[in-house]
Design a protein around this motif. Structure first.
Motif, PDB file in Angstrom:
ATOM      1  N   CYS A  55      51.207  45.928  41.551  1.00 44.00           N
ATOM      2  CA  CYS A  55      50.538  44.894  40.782  1.00 44.00           C
ATOM      3  C   CYS A  55      49.829  45.525  39.586  1.00 44.00           C
ATOM      4  O   CYS A  55      49.336  46.656  39.665  1.00 44.00           O
ATOM      5  CB  CYS A  55      49.528  44.155  41.656  1.00 44.00           C
ATOM      6  N   ASP A  56      49.771  44.783  38.470  1.00 45.75           N
ATOM      7  CA  ASP A  56      49.035  45.306  37.317  1.00 45.75           C
ATOM      8  C   ASP A  56      47.655  44.671  37.207  1.00 45.75           C
ATOM      9  O   ASP A  56      46.966  44.846  36.205  1.00 45.75           O
ATOM     10  CB  ASP A  56      49.814  45.114  36.015  1.00 45.75           C
ATOM     11  N   ALA A  57      47.251  43.928  38.237  1.00 48.70           N
ATOM     12  CA  ALA A  57      45.871  43.457  38.366  1.00 48.70           C
ATOM     13  C   ALA A  57      45.248  44.175  39.558  1.00 48.70           C
ATOM     14  O   ALA A  57      45.913  44.367  40.582  1.00 48.70           O
ATOM     15  CB  ALA A  57      45.807  41.945  38.577  1.00 48.70           C
ATOM     16  N   PRO A  58      44.007  44.613  39.454  1.00 50.76           N
ATOM     17  CA  PRO A  58      43.381  45.353  40.555  1.00 50.76           C
ATOM     18  C   PRO A  58      43.410  44.589  41.876  1.00 50.76           C
ATOM     19  O   PRO A  58      43.265  43.359  41.906  1.00 50.76           O
ATOM     20  CB  PRO A  58      41.946  45.565  40.052  1.00 50.76           C
ATOM     21  N   SER A  59      43.596  45.334  42.946  1.00 45.49           N
ATOM     22  CA  SER A  59      43.836  44.762  44.270  1.00 45.49           C
ATOM     23  C   SER A  59      42.776  43.765  44.706  1.00 45.49           C
ATOM     24  O   SER A  59      43.096  42.706  45.269  1.00 45.49           O
ATOM     25  CB  SER A  59      43.913  45.891  45.306  1.00 45.49           C
ATOM     26  N   HIS A  60      41.499  44.079  44.476  1.00 47.18           N
ATOM     27  CA  HIS A  60      40.436  43.222  44.990  1.00 47.18           C
ATOM     28  C   HIS A  60      40.437  41.836  44.333  1.00 47.18           C
ATOM     29  O   HIS A  60      39.912  40.884  44.910  1.00 47.18           O
ATOM     30  CB  HIS A  60      39.070  43.891  44.792  1.00 47.18           C
ATOM     31  N   LEU A  61      41.029  41.735  43.138  1.00 49.14           N
ATOM     32  CA  LEU A  61      41.144  40.430  42.497  1.00 49.14           C
ATOM     33  C   LEU A  61      42.469  39.764  42.833  1.00 49.14           C
ATOM     34  O   LEU A  61      42.558  38.539  42.860  1.00 49.14           O
ATOM     35  CB  LEU A  61      41.000  40.574  40.972  1.00 49.14           C
ATOM     36  N   TYR A  62      43.483  40.569  43.117  1.00 53.06           N
ATOM     37  CA  TYR A  62      44.805  40.025  43.423  1.00 53.06           C
ATOM     38  C   TYR A  62      44.927  39.774  44.927  1.00 53.06           C
ATOM     39  O   TYR A  62      45.756  40.352  45.630  1.00 53.06           O
ATOM     40  CB  TYR A  62      45.901  40.976  42.942  1.00 53.06           C
ATOM     41  N   SER A  63      44.058  38.937  45.436  1.00 53.61           N
ATOM     42  CA  SER A  63      44.045  38.581  46.852  1.00 53.61           C
ATOM     43  C   SER A  63      43.218  37.306  46.995  1.00 53.61           C
ATOM     44  O   SER A  63      42.435  36.955  46.111  1.00 53.61           O
ATOM     45  CB  SER A  63      43.452  39.715  47.701  1.00 53.61           C
ATOM     46  N   TYR A  64      43.407  36.613  48.118  1.00 49.15           N
ATOM     47  CA  TYR A  64      42.685  35.355  48.328  1.00 49.15           C
ATOM     48  C   TYR A  64      41.187  35.614  48.478  1.00 49.15           C
ATOM     49  O   TYR A  64      40.777  36.546  49.189  1.00 49.15           O
ATOM     50  CB  TYR A  64      43.179  34.649  49.587  1.00 49.15           C
ATOM     51  N   SER A  65      40.392  34.770  47.848  1.00 46.37           N
ATOM     52  CA  SER A  65      38.942  34.908  47.984  1.00 46.37           C
ATOM     53  C   SER A  65      38.497  34.617  49.410  1.00 46.37           C
ATOM     54  O   SER A  65      37.487  35.160  49.874  1.00 46.37           O
ATOM     55  CB  SER A  65      38.227  33.975  47.005  1.00 46.37           C
ATOM     56  N   PHE A  66      39.253  33.769  50.119  1.00 44.79           N
ATOM     57  CA  PHE A  66      38.869  33.404  51.490  1.00 44.79           C
ATOM     58  C   PHE A  66      39.366  34.414  52.526  1.00 44.79           C
ATOM     59  O   PHE A  66      39.034  34.311  53.706  1.00 44.79           O
ATOM     60  CB  PHE A  66      39.383  32.001  51.848  1.00 44.79           C
ATOM     61  N   GLU A  67      40.174  35.369  52.090  1.00 42.24           N
ATOM     62  CA  GLU A  67      40.666  36.400  53.009  1.00 42.24           C
ATOM     63  C   GLU A  67      40.641  37.752  52.301  1.00 42.24           C
ATOM     64  O   GLU A  67      41.681  38.326  51.955  1.00 42.24           O
ATOM     65  CB  GLU A  67      42.090  36.064  53.482  1.00 42.24           C
ATOM     66  N   PRO A  68      39.436  38.256  52.032  1.00 41.40           N
ATOM     67  CA  PRO A  68      39.340  39.539  51.323  1.00 41.40           C
ATOM     68  C   PRO A  68      39.860  40.684  52.183  1.00 41.40           C
ATOM     69  O   PRO A  68      39.710  40.689  53.401  1.00 41.40           O
ATOM     70  CB  PRO A  68      37.842  39.669  51.049  1.00 41.40           C
ATOM     71  N   LYS A  69      40.466  41.645  51.508  1.00 39.46           N
ATOM     72  CA  LYS A  69      40.944  42.855  52.179  1.00 39.46           C
ATOM     73  C   LYS A  69      40.082  44.005  51.671  1.00 39.46           C
ATOM     74  O   LYS A  69      40.111  44.339  50.490  1.00 39.46           O
ATOM     75  CB  LYS A  69      42.421  43.096  51.863  1.00 39.46           C
ATOM     76  N   HIS A  70      39.297  44.553  52.543  1.00 38.92           N
ATOM     77  CA  HIS A  70      38.338  45.572  52.134  1.00 38.92           C
ATOM     78  C   HIS A  70      38.901  46.990  52.181  1.00 38.92           C
ATOM     79  O   HIS A  70      38.236  47.924  51.737  1.00 38.92           O
ATOM     80  CB  HIS A  70      37.084  45.488  53.007  1.00 38.92           C
ATOM     81  N   ASP A  71      40.110  47.145  52.741  1.00 39.23           N
ATOM     82  CA  ASP A  71      40.647  48.498  52.908  1.00 39.23           C
ATOM     83  C   ASP A  71      41.928  48.723  52.109  1.00 39.23           C
ATOM     84  O   ASP A  71      42.859  49.388  52.580  1.00 39.23           O
ATOM     85  CB  ASP A  71      40.889  48.792  54.387  1.00 39.23           C
ATOM     86  N   TRP A  72      41.988  48.150  50.898  1.00 40.33           N
ATOM     87  CA  TRP A  72      43.137  48.454  50.046  1.00 40.33           C
ATOM     88  C   TRP A  72      43.252  49.969  49.887  1.00 40.33           C
ATOM     89  O   TRP A  72      42.253  50.670  49.745  1.00 40.33           O
ATOM     90  CB  TRP A  72      42.974  47.819  48.667  1.00 40.33           C
ATOM     91  N   SER A  73      44.471  50.463  49.886  1.00 39.96           N
ATOM     92  CA  SER A  73      44.670  51.918  49.827  1.00 39.96           C
ATOM     93  C   SER A  73      44.422  52.484  48.435  1.00 39.96           C
ATOM     94  O   SER A  73      44.082  53.656  48.292  1.00 39.96           O
ATOM     95  CB  SER A  73      46.088  52.273  50.279  1.00 39.96           C
TER      96      SER A  73
END
Length: 490
Positions: A55-73
Motif C-alpha cells: 500500500c502507498d498509504a501508511p498502514s494505520h490509516l489504511y485499515s478500518y477505524s472500528f478494527e484497528p491493527k496495532h501490530d502492523w509489521s
C-alpha cells in the motif's frame, strides 16, 4: 422500530464489501449475502500478488477505524499482511458464512421494491437492497497493441502475476511505469538478463518513508492503543492539511505548498546520475496531476547496467521483440503489462437494469455520475461503493468507504421502517454533479497538463472527489430522505 426485514446483496468482498457487511450485522441486519466471483475474499489485495505489492498509504490509516491493527509489521503494509487483515476481519465478525464464493453476478434487474440478481450459474436471487462494491481498480486494462495476443512467450498483466516464472536470464519488457511497476521492477530487475521499461508518461515520485516496526514498538502499540491512534491521526492530518490542498485548490494553497512537494520529488530524482535519463524521468506536468507515487528504490533499479528506459510508444509486438514508433526493435521473451485498470468500469461486467428498463451503462454513456458517488436516479435501492467521484488523490480510500458504509446502513434502516424503495431525485444528482465538476475544474487533476486515469475519453473527471475526506465524511453522515423519492411496493 423495525417493521420488516431487509434483504441486502453486496457484490464484491474487498474492503468495501467486507466493511459494509460487518457494519450491517452490527446494526442488526441478518439477511446479508456477499457475492464474490473468486474463491477468496480480498478484492485488489487478493488479485495483486506481484513482487513488492504494498500500500502507498501508511498502514494505520489504511485499515478500518472500528478494527484497528496495532501490530502492523511495517509502516507501509505489503499485500500478504493486508489480505490477512481482511481475512481476520471477516472471521472475527463472522462474515464468511454470508459470502457466496465462486459466484459472479452477471445481471441485476429492478422490479418494484426488489432487485433480481442473475448469477453465472443461471440461478436467480431477490433482494430489497443492492450494493455494488466492485471498486474502481478491479478490471485490468490491456493495451490494444497489434501482435500482443500472438506473442509466444509469457505475457501477463501485473494483476495476474505468473508466479511460476523464473526471471533469471530473461529479457523482460515492462509496458507501463505506474504504481505497480515501480514496486515490482526493483525486485525482478537484478534477476534478468535485460529489462526494458516502456514508460508511458513520467510520474512524480517521492521517497517512500517505509520502515519495519521493531518488536518493542508493536508491543507498545498493543499495550497503549492510543499510540497507533495518534499515528493514524498524524497521517490523516498530513494528507488533509498539507497534500490535499495542493490538489484541489489552485488559487490559494497550491502556489504555497506545491513547490515543497515538487522539491521532495526532485530530491528523489537527484539520485539519477545520468542527466539524459533524469530528464526523461522528469514529468512535464504539474505535481499532483497524476497520483504522486512513492518509492525509494525504483530510480536505483533504472540505473542498473542491463535496465533500460524507453519513452517511444510501442507500436507492435513481434515474436521476439517489441517494435517502437522510432522503428527500433527491442529484444524480449517476456512481457509484463503494468497498464493499470479500466477505472470507469464501476460495475462491469455486471449489467444493471433499473426502472423503465434503463441500462446503467447506457445512462452513463456520457460519463458516470452518482449522488455522493453512491446513488443514481431510476435505480432505486441501488448503492455504489467507491463509485464515481469518490477516489482521493491523497489519503486513504478506506476512510471514504467508511463514510459510505455509514450512509448505506442508514438507508437500510430507513427501508426497514416500511418504505419499499428510495430513488434519488434527478435534480439532487444534477445539483451535486454540477457542483462537483465546477470544483474539479480548478483542481490540479483537470488543470495540471496531464492525461490520467481520473479523466474519461471526454476529459471529464469521473473518479476524484473535489474536496477533503473530512468534507465527505460530513456530507455522508446523515441520509436526507428529501433527496429521494419514496416509491411504493407496486
Amino acid at each position: 422500530m423495525r417493521r420488516r426485514d431487509v434483504s441486502i446483496a453486496i457484490v464484491g468482498s474487498g474492503f468495501s464489501g467486507i466493511g459494509l457487511a460487518i457494519r450491517l450485522k452490527q446494526a442488526g441486519f441478518t439477511d446479508i449475502t456477499v457475492f464474490e466471483k473468486a474463491d477468496d475474499l480480498g478484492g485488489v489485495w487478493r488479485d495483486n500478488t506481484y513482487p513488492g505489492a504494498a500500500c502507498d498509504a501508511p498502514s494505520h490509516l489504511y485499515s478500518y477505524s472500528f478494527e484497528p491493527k496495532h501490530d502492523w509489521s511495517r509502516r507501509f503494509a505489503e499485500q500478504p499482511e493486508i489480505l490477512a487483515y481482511l481475512r481476520h476481519c471477516a472471521a472475527k465478525y463472522d462474515i464468511n458464512p454470508h459470502i457466496r464464493f465462486g459466484t459472479e453476478v452477471v445481471e441485476a434487474r429492478y422490479a418494484p421494491g426488489q432487485w433480481t440478481l442473475r448469477t453465472d450459474d443461471g440461478a436467480q436471487h431477490r433482494f430489497h437492497l443492492l450494493v455494488a462494491a466492485c471498486g474502481q481498480l478491479s478490471n485490468p486494462a490491456r493495451p490494444p497493441i497489434p501482435g500482443l495476443d500472438a506473442f509466444p512467450g509469457p505475457a501477463f498483466h501485473s494483476a495476474e502475476w505468473n508466479h511460476d516464472l523464473d526471471f533469471t536470464g530473461r529479457h523482460v519488457a515492462v509496458i507501463g511505469n505506474g504504481a505497480s511497476a515501480i514496486q515490482f521492477v526493483p525486485i525482478i530487475a537484478p534477476k534478468t538478463a535485460s529489462l526494458t521499461v516502456f514508460q508511458l508518461e513520467a510520474h512524480w515520485i517521492s521517497p517512500k518513508p517505509d520502515r519495519v516496526y521493531p518488536a518493542w514498538r508493536k508491543r507498545l502499540n498493543q499495550r497503549i492503543p492510543l499510540l497507533s491512534k495518534l499515528s493514524r491521526l498524524g497521517v490523516f492530518v498530513w494528507f488533509e492539511a498539507l497534500l490535499n490542498p495542493v490538489l484541489i485548490n489552485s488559487r490559494r494553497w497550491r502556489p504555497i505548498l506545491s513547490p515543497h512537494v515538487r522539491a521532495l520529488c526532485h530530491a528523489a530524482l537527484r539520485q539519477v546520475k545520468d542527466r539524459r535519463l533524469r530528464e526523461r524521468l522528469t514529468p512535464d506536468y504539474e505535481v499532483g496531476c497524476k497520483r504522486i507515487l512513492t518509492s525509494s528504490d525504483y530510480y536505483t533499479a533504472l540505473q542498473l547496467p542491463h535496465v533500460h528506459l524507453q519513452t517511444t510508444p510501442v507500436t507492435e509486438v513481434a515474436s521476439d521483440a517489441l517494435l517502437t514508433a522510432d522503428g527500433r526493435s527491442h529484444r524480449t521473451d517476456t512481457i509484463i503489462l503494468a497498464t493499470g485498470f479500466r477505472s470507469q468500469d464501476f460495475v462491469a461486467p455486471m449489467r444493471v437494469i433499473g426502472r423503465h428498463g434503463l441500462d446503467l451503462n447506457t445512462v452513463w454513456k456520457d460519463g458516470a455520475r452518482a449522488y455522493l458517488g453512491m446513488t443514481v436516479p431510476n435505480f432505486p435501492n441501488f448503492f455504489l461503493m467507491y463509485g464515481p467521484n469518490t477516489n482521493v488523490g491523497s489519503g486513504s480510500i478506506v476512510h471514504m468507504l467508511e463514510s459510505q458504509i455509514t450512509y448505506i446502513v442508514q438507508a437500510a434502516r430507513f427501508l426497514a421502517t416500511g418504505p419499499a424503495a428510495l430513488d434519488v431525485r434527478e435534480n439532487t444528482l444534477e445539483a451535486f454533479d454540477a457542483e462537483t465538476q465546477h470544483r474539479l475544474a480548478r483542481s490540479v487533476w483537470n488543470t495540471g497538463g496531464c492525461d490520467s486515469w481520473y479523466l474519461d475519453t471526454e476529459h471529464r473527471n469521473t473518479n476524484n472527489w473535489p474536496g477533503s475526506m473530512t468534507e465527505y465524511r460530513r456530507r455522508t453522515r446523515h441520509l436526507n430522505p428529501n433527496d429521494y423519492t419514496v416509491l411504493p411496493a407496486s
